[in-house]
Design a protein around this motif. Structure first.
Motif, PDB file in Angstrom:
ATOM      1  N   UNK A   1       4.374  10.040  -6.431  1.00  6.36           N
ATOM      2  CA  UNK A   1       5.445  10.437  -7.570  1.00  6.36           C
ATOM      3  C   UNK A   1       4.912  10.737  -9.007  1.00  6.36           C
ATOM      4  N   UNK A   2       3.825  10.074  -9.525  1.00  5.19           N
ATOM      5  CA  UNK A   2       3.336  10.169 -10.671  1.00  5.19           C
ATOM      6  C   UNK A   2       2.911  11.592 -10.613  1.00  5.19           C
ATOM      7  N   UNK A   3       2.067  12.162  -9.536  1.00  2.00           N
ATOM      8  CA  UNK A   3       1.278  13.223  -9.231  1.00  2.00           C
ATOM      9  C   UNK A   3       2.325  14.322  -9.455  1.00  2.00           C
ATOM     10  N   UNK A   4       3.405  14.170  -8.661  1.00  7.93           N
ATOM     11  CA  UNK A   4       4.557  15.437  -8.590  1.00  7.93           C
ATOM     12  C   UNK A   4       5.389  15.446  -9.739  1.00  7.93           C
ATOM     13  N   UNK A   5       5.599  14.417 -10.622  1.00  5.60           N
ATOM     14  CA  UNK A   5       6.110  14.330 -12.009  1.00  5.60           C
ATOM     15  C   UNK A   5       5.217  15.232 -12.814  1.00  5.60           C
ATOM     16  N   UNK A   6       3.890  15.101 -12.958  1.00  8.85           N
ATOM     17  CA  UNK A   6       3.142  15.703 -13.630  1.00  8.85           C
ATOM     18  C   UNK A   6       3.123  17.268 -13.446  1.00  8.85           C
ATOM     19  N   UNK A  29       0.827  -1.197  -0.050  1.00 12.66           N
ATOM     20  CA  UNK A  29      -0.085  -0.058   0.075  1.00 12.66           C
ATOM     21  C   UNK A  29       0.743   1.209  -0.189  1.00 12.66           C
ATOM     22  N   UNK A  30       1.941   1.300   0.756  1.00 13.38           N
ATOM     23  CA  UNK A  30       2.764   2.449   0.961  1.00 13.38           C
ATOM     24  C   UNK A  30       3.590   2.590  -0.578  1.00 13.38           C
ATOM     25  N   UNK A  31       3.980   1.611  -1.047  1.00 15.23           N
ATOM     26  CA  UNK A  31       4.639   1.476  -2.439  1.00 15.23           C
ATOM     27  C   UNK A  31       3.703   2.238  -3.487  1.00 15.23           C
ATOM     28  N   UNK A  32       2.386   1.686  -3.446  1.00 15.41           N
ATOM     29  CA  UNK A  32       1.444   2.269  -4.331  1.00 15.41           C
ATOM     30  C   UNK A  32       1.078   3.864  -4.155  1.00 15.41           C
ATOM     31  N   UNK A  33       1.136   4.077  -2.802  1.00 18.90           N
ATOM     32  CA  UNK A  33       0.859   5.602  -2.575  1.00 18.90           C
ATOM     33  C   UNK A  33       2.074   6.449  -2.984  1.00 18.90           C
ATOM     34  N   UNK A  34       3.129   5.998  -2.778  1.00 23.32           N
ATOM     35  CA  UNK A  34       4.675   6.511  -3.218  1.00 23.32           C
ATOM     36  C   UNK A  34       4.577   6.652  -4.948  1.00 23.32           C
TER      37      UNK A  34
END
Length: 155
Positions: free
Chosen positions: A103-108, A94-99
């Motif tokens: 990360x995808x949101x931050x990259x965008x 779950x933590x890896x999925x959240x990360x």
């Protein structure tokens, strides 16, 4: 002497049977007490033997219960440990999925900021606004090339 013989004969007929009866009664009473004592001793031995058997059985049962409790405790600990490991793995996933999502949101967000900052900087260098370039294929190729380099560099 005759008097002695008469007194002796009377005593032998009257007192001697009474004395013998009292002695016989005492002997019977003594022998009866000995027999009762022997019987009590036998009963006490039987009770002691039964008591020792019960103690041995109780000790055996206690040892069996201790062993059973130890086995159940071991099973419980193993179950709790397995449950803890499953929960930990679920939390890690779950933590890896959240990360990954963060990360995808931050990259965008960063790519949008980079494009706007790069466009603004290029516009300052050129001296004219370059608003239309931000939506062009140049930006898409740049980020595709950047993604390909970072993917090749991580392998």
């Amino acid at each position: 002497m005759v008097t002695f013989a008469v007194v002796f004969a009377c005593m032998a007929r009257v007192l001697l049977p009474r004395i013998n009866n009292v002695l016989d009664e005492r002997r019977d009473a003594t022998e009866g007490q000995v027999e009762r004592a022997e019987q009590l001793s036998r009963e006490a031995g039987e009770v002691l033997a039964r008591y020792r058997e019960e103690i041995a059985a109780a000790r055996h049962e206690a040892a069996r219960l201790r062993q059973e409790a130890l086995e159940q405790g071991t099973e419980l600990i193993a179950g709790i440990r397995a449950e803890g490991l499953r929960e930990r793995e679920a939390m890690v996933v779950e933590a890896q999925a959240r990360l990954a999502a963060d990360r995808a949101i931050a990259e965008t967000e960063l790519r949008g900021d980079i494009v706007s900052l790069a466009t603004e900087l290029a516009g300052r260098l050129v001296g004219e606004p370059l608003e239309g370039v931000a939506d062009s294929e140049v930006v898409d190729r740049f980020f595709a090339d950047l993604d390909a380099r970072s993917a090749a560099g991580s392998h």
